[in-house]
Design a protein around this motif. Structure first.
Motif: not given
Ligand code: NAD
Length: 482
Positions: A152-156, A178-180, A210-212, A229-235, A252-255, A285-287, A382-384
């Motif tokens: 599962i991947t994020p949009w960045n 694989l789901k984008s 979608g998210d579902e 790979t995505g946000s801490v909340k979804t992780g 692989e979450l936020g930074g 970018v996460c990093m 926060e992670e801006q």
């Protein structure tokens, strides 16, 4: 395997899912917005439960055959896939820029990097380990594939963040779903079209949704591992959901990366490097560097130099060759970043450059440098994940280290100094998965990458990352005949 991979001409036409080696559609669809204009420019099928079940069945059917191919055979197919990515690099990059927003040069780099990192992973040998071997017994640690990996991947960075887990899973003998992200499904669907030419049917399945759809994957009893790979909340939601079937997870979450700039640097020399590591892909970018701690001796000069960089940066559509910074990728993220900017201004922090949206359409925000801001502000805590970065003053290195570590995030960080050994001593005390000296965002297929604390669980790349797609099995043989 066909000798004729999908031609370049096919790449810009329509979009299909890849299920069981066939192009597939679905009753629902997703609208994809170009963030540089704010308008829908394409549609693609959105997989529902039915399409997911079909993909899972196909992946499970394909698994025994794929598991039993050799590493050499799997490497050969992955490398052909990488050649195909390179052959189609220009068209894929253009599509990536249109759906994601990043400048074309960075989109080209992303595709090229996806290919080179994937090739790099296939150079890492996975061998059994002999733990004991003597006259009495032999104990060997073997590694065998898990079965179906859900990615599962994020949009960045949808291509690069799909390629690493995809190659890791395939090289180690797993089959894949694989789901984008629903914001950036198109280039990933094109990867599926290319993959179709190089892997046996059912080995690679590519869905948009979608998210579902992500949630259904984490719950699905036919999927054995989730690479998220995505946000801490979804992780956290992914981990909770995966617990019901005890799936293996790589998160692989936020930074909220800190860069600590010591008193011995030349601010003008270091500013362009810090600026690029903070604002590449408009900070999405996460990093990326998300907090800059500058020693009081260099603080003011560094602020001036960073503000100059921000004022000179060319903002615009990623398709314009002059553009250095594109838009924020989607409306919801744009509103979040604007909310953080408003909080920053309300607190009376100094906005040294940017601080507003340029005129015109699209989700653009000028690159923004902020000074004199509290440690407990949203921008610092926060992670801006957008084009706004605070510069925070320190006098004592221990205090800078304490503030850099005072966060639930722990992805990466860096220390900058004209004395690399001095900087390395401080970097070795950052509570992160990767600590750099005089650089930031330097990764490779050979080096483990991942987060400490709430920035993730597990590592990607390297032997460590590959082994996250393998189950260890001890084979212990008593040599004495019965
Ligand atoms: P997100 O968490 O909103 O979504 C990521 C993916 O998860 C999407 O495909 C989404 O559809 C799916 N999803 C949403 N809800 C789900 C659920 N309940 N179960 C399963 N899947 C679900 O993240 P985003 O906004 O797309 O991406 C930005 C975030 O990703 C940032 O926090 C960034 O730091 C992080 N990121 C981390 C890394 C890394 O390597 N550590 C790399 C890139 C991005």
């Amino acid at each position: 395997m066909s000798a004729h991979p999908a031609s370049v001409a096919e790449l810009d036409t329509d979009f299909t899912l890849l299920i069981d080696g066939e192009a597939a559609t679905a009753p629902s669809s997703l609208e994809v917005i170009n963030p540089a204009t704010g308008h829908v420019f394409a549609r693609c099928p959105a997989a529902g439960r039915h399409e997911l079940d079909r993909a899972v069945d196909a992946a499970r059917r394909a698994f025994p055959g794929w598991r039993d191919t050799s590493y050499a055979e799997r490497t050969a197919r992955i490398r052909e896939f990488c050649h195909s990515l390179r052959r189609n690099q220009d068209r894929l990059a253009r599509l990536l820029t249109m759906e994601q927003g990043k400048p074309l040069g960075q989109a080209l780099d992303e595709i090229g990097r996806a290919a080179s990192q994937s090739e790099g992973l296939t150079q890492i040998p996975i061998l059994p380990q002999v733990i004991e071997d003597n006259d009495q017994r032999r104990i060997e640690l073997q590694f065998y594939p898990l079965c179906v990996a859900g990615i599962i991947t994020p949009w960045n960075a949808p291509v690069n963040l799909a390629a690493g887990p995809l190659t890791s899973a395939l090289y180690t003998g797993n089959t894949v779903i694989l789901k984008s992200s629903p914001y950036t499904p198109l280039t990933t669907l094109k990867l599926g079209e290319l993959a179709r030419e190089h892997f046996p049917r059912g080995v690679v399945n590519v869905l948009a949704g979608g998210d579902e759809l992500g949630r259904w994957m984490t719950e699905h009893p036919g999927i054995d591992k989730i690479s998220f790979t995505g946000s801490v909340k979804t992780g956290k939601a992914v981990m909770a959901s995966a617990a019901s079937t005890l799936k293996r997870v790589t998160l692989e979450l936020g930074g909220n990366d800190a860069a600590i700039v010591l008193d011995d640097v030349d601010p003008r020399a270091v500013a362009p490097k810090l600026f690029f590591a903070s604002f590449v892909n408009s900070g999405q970018v996460c990093m990326a560097i998300k907090r800059i701690y500058a020693h009081e001796r260099v603080h003011d000069a560094l602020c001036d130099a960073l503000a100059d960089e921000a004022r000179q940066a060319k903002i615009g559509s990623g398709l314009d060759p002059a553009t250095q910074l594109g838009p924020i990728q989607n409306r919801a993220q744009y509103d979040r970043v604007v909310g953080i900017l408003e909080d920053t201004k309300r607190r009376g922090a100094r906005v040294l450059a940017g601080g507003e949206a340029p005129p015109g359409d699209g989700y653009f925000l000028l690159p923004t440098i902020v000074a004199d801001i509290d440690d407990d502000s949203r921008l610092v805590r926060e992670e801006q994940f957008g084009p706004i970065v605070p510069v925070l003053k320190f006098t004592d290195e221990e205090d800078a280290l304490r503030r850099a570590n005072d966060t639930r995030y722990g992805l990466s960080g860096s220390v900058w100094s004209s004395n690399p050994a001095r900087a390395a001593a401080l970097a070795s005390r950052l509570e992160v998965g990767t600590a750099w000296v005089n650089q930031h965002r330097a990764t490779s297929a050979m080096v483990p990458f991942g987060g400490a604390k709430e920035s993730g669980i597990g590592r990607v790349y390297s032997e460590m990352g590959l082994k996250a797609y393998l189950e260890p099995r001890v084979v212990s043989v008593l040599k004495t005949p019965l």
